[in-house]
Scaffold this active site. Structure first.
Site, PDB file in Angstrom:
ATOM      1  N   SER A  11       0.813  -1.224   0.000  1.00 45.96           N
ATOM      2  CA  SER A  11       0.000   0.000   0.000  1.00 45.96           C
ATOM      3  C   SER A  11       0.845   1.273   0.000  1.00 45.96           C
ATOM      4  O   SER A  11       0.481   2.278   0.607  1.00 45.96           O
ATOM      5  CB  SER A  11      -0.944   0.023   1.206  1.00 45.96           C
ATOM      6  OG  SER A  11      -0.206   0.005   2.426  1.00 45.96           O
ATOM      7  N   GLY A  12       1.990   1.226  -0.691  1.00 48.60           N
ATOM      8  CA  GLY A  12       2.792   2.430  -0.871  1.00 48.60           C
ATOM      9  C   GLY A  12       2.414   3.138  -2.153  1.00 48.60           C
ATOM     10  O   GLY A  12       1.353   2.895  -2.746  1.00 48.60           O
ATOM     11  N   ALA A  14       3.495   2.829  -5.191  1.00 42.77           N
ATOM     12  CA  ALA A  14       3.341   1.969  -6.360  1.00 42.77           C
ATOM     13  C   ALA A  14       1.980   1.280  -6.356  1.00 42.77           C
ATOM     14  O   ALA A  14       1.219   1.351  -7.337  1.00 42.77           O
ATOM     15  CB  ALA A  14       4.466   0.935  -6.396  1.00 42.77           C
ATOM     16  N   LYS A  36       0.235  -5.525   5.242  1.00 41.37           N
ATOM     17  CA  LYS A  36       0.419  -6.271   6.488  1.00 41.37           C
ATOM     18  C   LYS A  36       0.389  -5.391   7.740  1.00 41.37           C
ATOM     19  O   LYS A  36       0.409  -5.908   8.847  1.00 41.37           O
ATOM     20  CB  LYS A  36       1.714  -7.074   6.440  1.00 41.37           C
ATOM     21  CG  LYS A  36       3.004  -6.281   6.418  1.00 41.37           C
ATOM     22  CD  LYS A  36       4.177  -7.255   6.421  1.00 41.37           C
ATOM     23  CE  LYS A  36       5.502  -6.547   6.356  1.00 41.37           C
ATOM     24  NZ  LYS A  36       6.648  -7.483   6.376  1.00 41.37           N
ATOM     25  N   TYR A  46       7.997   7.162   4.590  1.00 41.74           N
ATOM     26  CA  TYR A  46       9.213   7.658   5.233  1.00 41.74           C
ATOM     27  C   TYR A  46      10.168   8.359   4.265  1.00 41.74           C
ATOM     28  O   TYR A  46      11.251   8.767   4.669  1.00 41.74           O
ATOM     29  CB  TYR A  46       9.933   6.500   5.931  1.00 41.74           C
ATOM     30  CG  TYR A  46       9.099   5.898   7.042  1.00 41.74           C
ATOM     31  CD1 TYR A  46       9.107   6.441   8.323  1.00 41.74           C
ATOM     32  CD2 TYR A  46       8.256   4.820   6.788  1.00 41.74           C
ATOM     33  CE1 TYR A  46       8.325   5.908   9.332  1.00 41.74           C
ATOM     34  CE2 TYR A  46       7.463   4.288   7.790  1.00 41.74           C
ATOM     35  CZ  TYR A  46       7.494   4.832   9.059  1.00 41.74           C
ATOM     36  OH  TYR A  46       6.713   4.314  10.047  1.00 41.74           O
ATOM     37  N   ALA A  47       9.758   8.492   3.009  1.00 41.23           N
ATOM     38  CA  ALA A  47      10.608   9.174   2.036  1.00 41.23           C
ATOM     39  C   ALA A  47      10.649  10.663   2.336  1.00 41.23           C
ATOM     40  O   ALA A  47       9.627  11.339   2.326  1.00 41.23           O
ATOM     41  CB  ALA A  47      10.079   8.936   0.618  1.00 41.23           C
ATOM     42  N   GLY A  49      13.099  13.045   0.875  1.00 46.86           N
ATOM     43  CA  GLY A  49      13.620  13.941  -0.158  1.00 46.86           C
ATOM     44  C   GLY A  49      12.599  14.465  -1.133  1.00 46.86           C
ATOM     45  O   GLY A  49      12.248  15.637  -1.121  1.00 46.86           O
ATOM     46  N   GLU A 116      19.950  17.200  -5.123  1.00 43.80           N
ATOM     47  CA  GLU A 116      20.519  16.144  -4.296  1.00 43.80           C
ATOM     48  C   GLU A 116      21.729  15.533  -4.981  1.00 43.80           C
ATOM     49  O   GLU A 116      22.041  15.859  -6.135  1.00 43.80           O
ATOM     50  CB  GLU A 116      19.447  15.077  -3.998  1.00 43.80           C
ATOM     51  CG  GLU A 116      18.285  15.618  -3.164  1.00 43.80           C
ATOM     52  CD  GLU A 116      17.247  14.560  -2.848  1.00 43.80           C
ATOM     53  OE1 GLU A 116      17.367  13.428  -3.357  1.00 43.80           O
ATOM     54  OE2 GLU A 116      16.303  14.862  -2.104  1.00 43.80           O
ATOM     55  N   HIS A 241      22.269   4.407   2.673  1.00 42.46           N
ATOM     56  CA  HIS A 241      22.149   5.863   2.770  1.00 42.46           C
ATOM     57  C   HIS A 241      23.300   6.381   3.629  1.00 42.46           C
ATOM     58  O   HIS A 241      23.549   5.878   4.728  1.00 42.46           O
ATOM     59  CB  HIS A 241      20.817   6.279   3.387  1.00 42.46           C
ATOM     60  CG  HIS A 241      20.484   7.718   3.116  1.00 42.46           C
ATOM     61  ND1 HIS A 241      21.147   8.748   3.730  1.00 42.46           N
ATOM     62  CD2 HIS A 241      19.587   8.284   2.279  1.00 42.46           C
ATOM     63  CE1 HIS A 241      20.661   9.897   3.282  1.00 42.46           C
ATOM     64  NE2 HIS A 241      19.715   9.637   2.398  1.00 42.46           N
ATOM     65  N   ARG A 288      25.346   8.327  -3.935  1.00 39.75           N
ATOM     66  CA  ARG A 288      25.279   7.745  -2.601  1.00 39.75           C
ATOM     67  C   ARG A 288      26.294   6.637  -2.366  1.00 39.75           C
ATOM     68  O   ARG A 288      26.816   6.489  -1.258  1.00 39.75           O
ATOM     69  CB  ARG A 288      23.863   7.205  -2.346  1.00 39.75           C
ATOM     70  CG  ARG A 288      22.855   8.305  -2.157  1.00 39.75           C
ATOM     71  CD  ARG A 288      21.463   7.759  -1.994  1.00 39.75           C
ATOM     72  NE  ARG A 288      20.528   8.845  -1.712  1.00 39.75           N
ATOM     73  CZ  ARG A 288      19.220   8.685  -1.630  1.00 39.75           C
ATOM     74  NH1 ARG A 288      18.692   7.499  -1.815  1.00 39.75           N
ATOM     75  NH2 ARG A 288      18.436   9.710  -1.372  1.00 39.75           N
ATOM     76  N   HIS A 349      19.407   1.172   2.946  1.00 44.63           N
ATOM     77  CA  HIS A 349      18.375   2.142   2.573  1.00 44.63           C
ATOM     78  C   HIS A 349      17.516   1.698   1.401  1.00 44.63           C
ATOM     79  O   HIS A 349      16.289   1.787   1.455  1.00 44.63           O
ATOM     80  CB  HIS A 349      19.051   3.475   2.231  1.00 44.63           C
ATOM     81  CG  HIS A 349      18.111   4.571   1.864  1.00 44.63           C
ATOM     82  ND1 HIS A 349      17.129   5.024   2.725  1.00 44.63           N
ATOM     83  CD2 HIS A 349      17.989   5.320   0.727  1.00 44.63           C
ATOM     84  CE1 HIS A 349      16.451   6.010   2.150  1.00 44.63           C
ATOM     85  NE2 HIS A 349      16.948   6.193   0.931  1.00 44.63           N
ATOM     86  N   ARG A 384      21.026   3.697  -7.518  1.00 43.67           N
ATOM     87  CA  ARG A 384      19.903   4.588  -7.779  1.00 43.67           C
ATOM     88  C   ARG A 384      20.300   6.051  -7.616  1.00 43.67           C
ATOM     89  O   ARG A 384      20.916   6.431  -6.620  1.00 43.67           O
ATOM     90  CB  ARG A 384      18.760   4.270  -6.815  1.00 43.67           C
ATOM     91  CG  ARG A 384      17.590   5.231  -6.889  1.00 43.67           C
ATOM     92  CD  ARG A 384      16.538   4.858  -5.864  1.00 43.67           C
ATOM     93  NE  ARG A 384      16.998   5.056  -4.511  1.00 43.67           N
ATOM     94  CZ  ARG A 384      16.522   5.983  -3.671  1.00 43.67           C
ATOM     95  NH1 ARG A 384      15.589   6.811  -4.071  1.00 43.67           N
ATOM     96  NH2 ARG A 384      16.992   6.072  -2.451  1.00 43.67           N
ATOM     97  N   LEU A 390      10.581   7.363  -6.257  1.00 47.22           N
ATOM     98  CA  LEU A 390       9.173   7.753  -6.289  1.00 47.22           C
ATOM     99  C   LEU A 390       8.729   7.994  -7.726  1.00 47.22           C
ATOM    100  O   LEU A 390       7.600   7.656  -8.105  1.00 47.22           O
ATOM    101  CB  LEU A 390       8.950   9.003  -5.435  1.00 47.22           C
ATOM    102  CG  LEU A 390       9.173   8.845  -3.925  1.00 47.22           C
ATOM    103  CD1 LEU A 390       8.979  10.181  -3.214  1.00 47.22           C
ATOM    104  CD2 LEU A 390       8.227   7.803  -3.341  1.00 47.22           C
TER     105      LEU A 390
END
Length: 527
Positions: A11-12, A14, A36, A46-47, A49, A116, A241, A288, A349, A384, A390
């Protein structure tokens, strides 16, 4: 038995984006979203940026964004996928805005785009330092207006249903017919049949224990797909990260967004020396993988437990306005970033690999799709680019929606057997917790930021023993969430270690001490 047209596991950003679009398109069909935890608990939430997207065509361009992505990916990106995602990005971002998502603007009402690590231009659209929370809330609000969407909270996906569960031995290709789902409140395992199933289960951070991810990030979708014999790729490319608040605790940690370095913060060692320029001309704004290895090298050379992020030279009111959550969280941990350095270390991360999918989000299993961090699209390559995740989720959720809309499949007609757990003894919570910590210690020690063939071989041997022990325990125990998560994390760890052993050169997020020599493909190598 539950029958639904489209089953979404996760349920994010995507899963919810796909669910919203397919439910709006086919109002006479049902969409079931399984999660779950609570509906809003996901990696998306929790993203901090933001969304990397080209919006300022005077300064930026699709070519610049693509080039930045390719450089970060260290030669392993799929260029066609990069082009597709980058060029589709503005349309998907504007659609998200039309659903109600708010992003920071300047006094003239223009989007205030941030910069970034790895980006050549300002192109990060953000909502303070809680962008993911803003997106998650927007999508849930949008979903609530759709009567044909059902969200099954506190339901854990155990296994995908394929020919294996139907006792079919003679088949030409593997087909997904749905999934077995455990109601965590009752312990009852339900069978869900679907035309198409989308895995959008997020990341694998808890495999390492020390992670920026929430507790739910146990690689469930990848493990289920692996057991169903889907193709899994690039699992060796774990992104750590660089800047996670150091507080001597193992577990979910507080992330200090890369955008803070984008705003001008410096990394310093205990002596106060700014060290990142020793490793890359871009300093703190290198990609990163480079920053994480730079910090790791500093810590190993000095014996210190952390390095420091210095914001003291920045305008404090601007910092408070841009990063209010980070400012408050640091204060709660007795760090006043106006005068104090922030102690930071790298932590697990983001996974750049996962369930291999094509440009339509299709896996190697028929009627099974994957989207978001659990998928391997080819966008990220070996590493990445910041805030591309996102964007990828938005674009691929739409791509999968378009494909399914024009390639209809029928509901499974066969009878699917119920899950049989009769006569199985209850599992021991203390034993599971102990074995989970054993796995996490193994992964941090042997398959972390810097690896070696000898240590990976040792990790393989230890993991095999743990795998055999837990498989036997699993077969003889009544299932619960913690046991299933441990089993999934062991599967994921197996993939990470095996694919790390198979890689024979350093690329992006994979770095082995056995391959110090720079390959012709590598750029900005540390050592």
């Amino acid at each position: 038995m539950i029958t639904t047209d489209y089953l979404v596991i996760g349920s994010g950003i995507a899963g919810l984006t796909f669910a919203a679009k397919i439910a709006s398109k086919f109002e006479d069909r049902t969409v079931s979203v399984v999660t779950k935890a609570t509906a809003d608990e996901s990696n998306t939430k929790y993203a901090q940026g933001g969304v990397a997207v080209v919006l300022d065509f005077k300064e930026d361009s699709f070519k610049k964004h693509s080039n930045d992505t390719l450089i970060a990916g260290d030669g392993l990106c799929n260029e066609e996928v990069v082009k597709m995602v980058v060029e589709e990005g503005p349309r998907r971002f504007k659609e998200l805005q039309s659903w109600g998502a708010s992003f920071d603007k300047d006094a003239l009402g223009t989007l205030n785009l941030g910069k970034e690590g790895g980006h050549s231009e300002n192109r990060i659209a953000h909502h303070k330092d809680i962008t993911g929370y803003e997106i998650e809330t927007t999508l849930l609000n949008h979903i609530q207006g759709l009567s044909n969407v059902t969200i099954y909270k506190h339901h854990f996906a155990i296994d995908l249903i394929t020919e294996h569960h139907l006792k079919i031995d003679d088949y030409n290709s593997i087909i997904c017919y749905g999934a077995y789902i455990m109601n965590q409140n009752t312990g009852i395992i339900e069978t869900i049949k679907a035309r198409a199933t989308l895995l959008a289960t997020g990341g694998i951070g808890r495999v390492y224990g020390h992670t920026t991810n929430p507790d739910i990030a146990t690689g469930d979708g990848i493990a289920m797909a692996y057991r169903a014999k889907a193709y899994i790729a690039d699992m060796e490319f774990i992104q750590f990260h660089p800047t996670v608040f150091y507080d001597k605790m193992v577990g979910q940690s507080f992330l200090i967004s890369e955008a803070v370095r984008g705003a001008g913060a410096y990394l310093r060692n205990k002596k106060g020396r700014r060290f990142m320029l020793d490793y890359d001309a871009r300093g703190e704004l290198a990609s990163r993988d480079i920053v994480a290895r730079g910090i790791d090298n500093e810590l190993k050379n000095s014996g210190e437990l952390c390095v420091y992020l210095d914001c003291t030279h920045l305008a404090i009111e601007t910092v408070k306005e841009q990063f209010p959550n980070i400012y408050k969280e640091c204060l709660a941990r007795n760090i006043d970033i106006e005068i104090d350095y922030i102690p930071v270390v790298p932590a697990s991360h983001y996974l750049c690999g996962g369930i291999d999918v094509d440009k339509n989000g299709r896996t190697s299993i028929k009627n099974l799709f994957a989207c978001g961090e659990c998928s391997r699209t080819g966008l990220h390559g070996a590493n990445r680019l910041a805030s591309n995740s996102l964007l990828e989720a938005l674009v691929y959720a739409n791509t999968i929606f378009r494909y399914i809309s024009t390639h209809p499949t029928a509901l499974p007609s066969m009878n699917i057997p119920d899950w049989d757990d009769r006569g199985i003894s209850h599992s021991n919570a203390v034993f599971i917790s102990k074995k989970t910590q054993e796995l996490q210690n193994l992964m941090r020690d042997y398959a972390g930021i810097v690896r070696s063939n000898n240590r990976l071989d040792e990790a393989f041997k230890q993991l095999q023993l743990l795998y055999e022990e837990i498989e036997t325990y699993y077969k003889n125990s009544k299932l619960n969430t913690e046991l299933c998560e441990l089993r999934n994390m062991i599967n994921v760890a197996h993939l990470i270690i095996n694919q790390s052993i198979e890689r024979k050169e350093n690329r992006g997020g994979f770095f082995s001490m056995d391959y110090i020599e720079k390959s012709e493909h590598l750029q900005n190598d540390l050592f």
